[in-house]
Design an enzyme around this catalytic site. Sequence first.
Site, short mmCIF file in Angstrom:
data_model
loop_
_atom_site.label_atom_id
_atom_site.label_comp_id
_atom_site.label_asym_id
_atom_site.label_seq_id
_atom_site.Cartn_x
_atom_site.Cartn_y
_atom_site.Cartn_z
N THR A 71 0.81 -1.23 0.00
CA THR A 71 0.00 0.00 0.00
C THR A 71 0.84 1.28 0.00
O THR A 71 0.33 2.36 0.31
CB THR A 71 -0.95 0.03 1.22
OG1 THR A 71 -0.15 0.11 2.41
CG2 THR A 71 -1.86 -1.17 1.27
N TYR A 83 3.95 5.58 5.28
CA TYR A 83 3.27 5.75 3.99
C TYR A 83 2.23 6.86 4.06
O TYR A 83 1.24 6.75 4.80
CB TYR A 83 2.62 4.42 3.53
CG TYR A 83 3.62 3.29 3.32
CD1 TYR A 83 4.99 3.52 3.21
CD2 TYR A 83 3.19 1.97 3.25
CE1 TYR A 83 5.90 2.49 3.03
CE2 TYR A 83 4.09 0.92 3.08
CZ TYR A 83 5.45 1.20 2.97
OH TYR A 83 6.34 0.17 2.80
N1 LIG Z 1 9.99 -2.19 3.63
C1 LIG Z 1 10.31 -1.30 2.72
O1 LIG Z 1 11.29 -0.55 2.87
C2 LIG Z 1 9.49 -1.19 1.47
C3 LIG Z 1 9.97 -0.46 0.37
C4 LIG Z 1 9.18 -0.41 -0.78
C5 LIG Z 1 7.95 -1.06 -0.82
N2 LIG Z 1 7.48 -1.74 0.29
C6 LIG Z 1 6.17 -2.45 0.27
O2 LIG Z 1 6.10 -3.27 -0.90
C7 LIG Z 1 4.95 -2.92 -1.66
C8 LIG Z 1 5.17 -3.16 -3.14
O3 LIG Z 1 6.25 -2.41 -3.62
P1 LIG Z 1 6.07 -1.13 -4.58
O4 LIG Z 1 4.75 -0.51 -4.33
O5 LIG Z 1 7.30 -0.33 -4.36
O6 LIG Z 1 6.22 -1.71 -6.04
P2 LIG Z 1 5.61 -2.94 -6.88
O7 LIG Z 1 4.57 -3.65 -6.13
O8 LIG Z 1 6.79 -3.67 -7.39
O9 LIG Z 1 4.96 -2.14 -8.11
C9 LIG Z 1 3.86 -1.31 -7.94
C10 LIG Z 1 3.58 -0.60 -9.26
O10 LIG Z 1 3.26 -1.56 -10.25
C11 LIG Z 1 1.97 -1.31 -10.80
N3 LIG Z 1 1.32 -2.61 -10.99
C12 LIG Z 1 0.86 -3.44 -10.03
N4 LIG Z 1 0.35 -4.57 -10.56
C13 LIG Z 1 0.49 -4.45 -11.90
C14 LIG Z 1 0.14 -5.27 -12.99
N5 LIG Z 1 -0.45 -6.46 -12.82
N6 LIG Z 1 0.42 -4.84 -14.24
C15 LIG Z 1 1.02 -3.63 -14.45
N7 LIG Z 1 1.39 -2.81 -13.44
C16 LIG Z 1 1.12 -3.21 -12.18
C17 LIG Z 1 1.26 -0.42 -9.81
O11 LIG Z 1 0.36 0.45 -10.47
P3 LIG Z 1 -1.16 0.73 -9.98
O12 LIG Z 1 -1.17 0.84 -8.49
O13 LIG Z 1 -1.46 2.04 -10.66
O14 LIG Z 1 -2.00 -0.40 -10.49
C18 LIG Z 1 2.42 0.35 -9.19
O15 LIG Z 1 2.73 1.46 -10.00
C19 LIG Z 1 4.74 -1.45 -1.28
O16 LIG Z 1 3.46 -0.97 -1.68
C20 LIG Z 1 4.97 -1.51 0.20
O17 LIG Z 1 3.84 -2.04 0.87
C21 LIG Z 1 8.26 -1.83 1.41
#
Ligand SMILES: NC(=O)c1ccc[n+]([C@@H]2O[C@H](COP(=O)([O-])OP(=O)(O)OC[C@H]3O[C@@H](n4cnc5c(N)ncnc54)[C@H](OP(=O)(O)O)[C@@H]3O)[C@@H](O)[C@H]2O)c1
Length: 278
Positions: A13, A47
């Site tokens: 999220t 976040y």
């Molecule tokens: N612990 C940490 O330091 C840390 C750091 C980074 C992230 N996180 C966690 O990990 C989660 C996921 O990582 P992230 O949000 O960085 O990146 P991600 O999940 O790798 O990618 C998210 C992006 O991909 C798009 N997307 C999702 N599903 C898709 C699909 N089936 N086809 C095409 N595009 C798609 C989303 O767009 P839409 O939303 O517009 O669909 C968004 O722009 C975060 O939300 C967070 O909860 C933790």
Amino acid sequence: MQFNFKSKIGLGTWQMGQNPTKFDDEVRAVEHALSLGYELIDTAEMYASGVSEKIVGQALKNFGSSKRNNLTLVSKVLPSNASKSGVIKACEASLKRMGCEYLDVYLLHWQSSSPFEETIEGFMDLQSRGLIKHHGVSNFDVEQMKKWLKTEKTLGASKSATNQVYYALNERGVEFDLIDYLDSEGISTMAYSPLGTGQLARHKGLTELANKLSVTAAQLALAWAIRNNRVIAIPKSVTPSRISENLRASEINLDDETLSVLDSLFQPPRSKKTLAVI
Ligand SMILES: NC(=O)c1ccc[n+]([C@@H]2O[C@H](COP(=O)([O-])OP(=O)(O)OC[C@H]3O[C@@H](n4cnc5c(N)ncnc54)[C@H](OP(=O)(O)O)[C@@H]3O)[C@@H](O)[C@H]2O)c1
């Protein structure tokens, strides 16, 4: 004892809550994920300065409490709040924003200047009061993890449930030794940014391979991340069709030939690298 995460795909999220005009749509996106059967949601006090937690809380409220027992709710404390009293206050504030009685897993977002003892004592206090069920860390490499686990043992704390780290086809560094180390300690690896923050869904070579397999590039990237049952992936999406598409990746099994093509597109690590962090 290893904490048994029920599902291999959860909902991230990060970035939700940044734009107030999208609040209702983002609540609906989380509700949609719950209705599809997502059993893990990841958020953090960081976040959108707590608004992501409010979105999750509102979605849980709208959805009704019936599924709460089956849901693994994960949030994270900022390193700047990682003193004993800081952890306790931060968790209480997160729970208030989410309107929840407890968190399933509460993580230290990344290493803090507060001593590990302080943070772990904060987690122990929260656990004894039933405010969190399990704790863990994020962005820890092997050496930090060893020191953290030693401190848990010295304090008589329960073992961390997970280490949440950047792991995706485009970022395979943790395969060199971290995942094996966590596995040997009975700790799950939670892969954040498993779509490379979205770039893998648009990757040319991955898309070509995915087309041959009649899946999408995003599904292929997720199926790869969770391929050994040692990793939980938490893709983020606010798009209902993608939320559904991503969950279905857990039904895809990759054969050796596909894995080897993926290895040639995205090479596995040959040496130890600095832990990748977003
Ligand atoms: N612990 C940490 O330091 C840390 C750091 C980074 C992230 N996180 C966690 O990990 C989660 C996921 O990582 P992230 O949000 O960085 O990146 P991600 O999940 O790798 O990618 C998210 C992006 O991909 C798009 N997307 C999702 N599903 C898709 C699909 N089936 N086809 C095409 N595009 C798609 C989303 O767009 P839409 O939303 O517009 O669909 C968004 O722009 C975060 O939300 C967070 O909860 C933790």
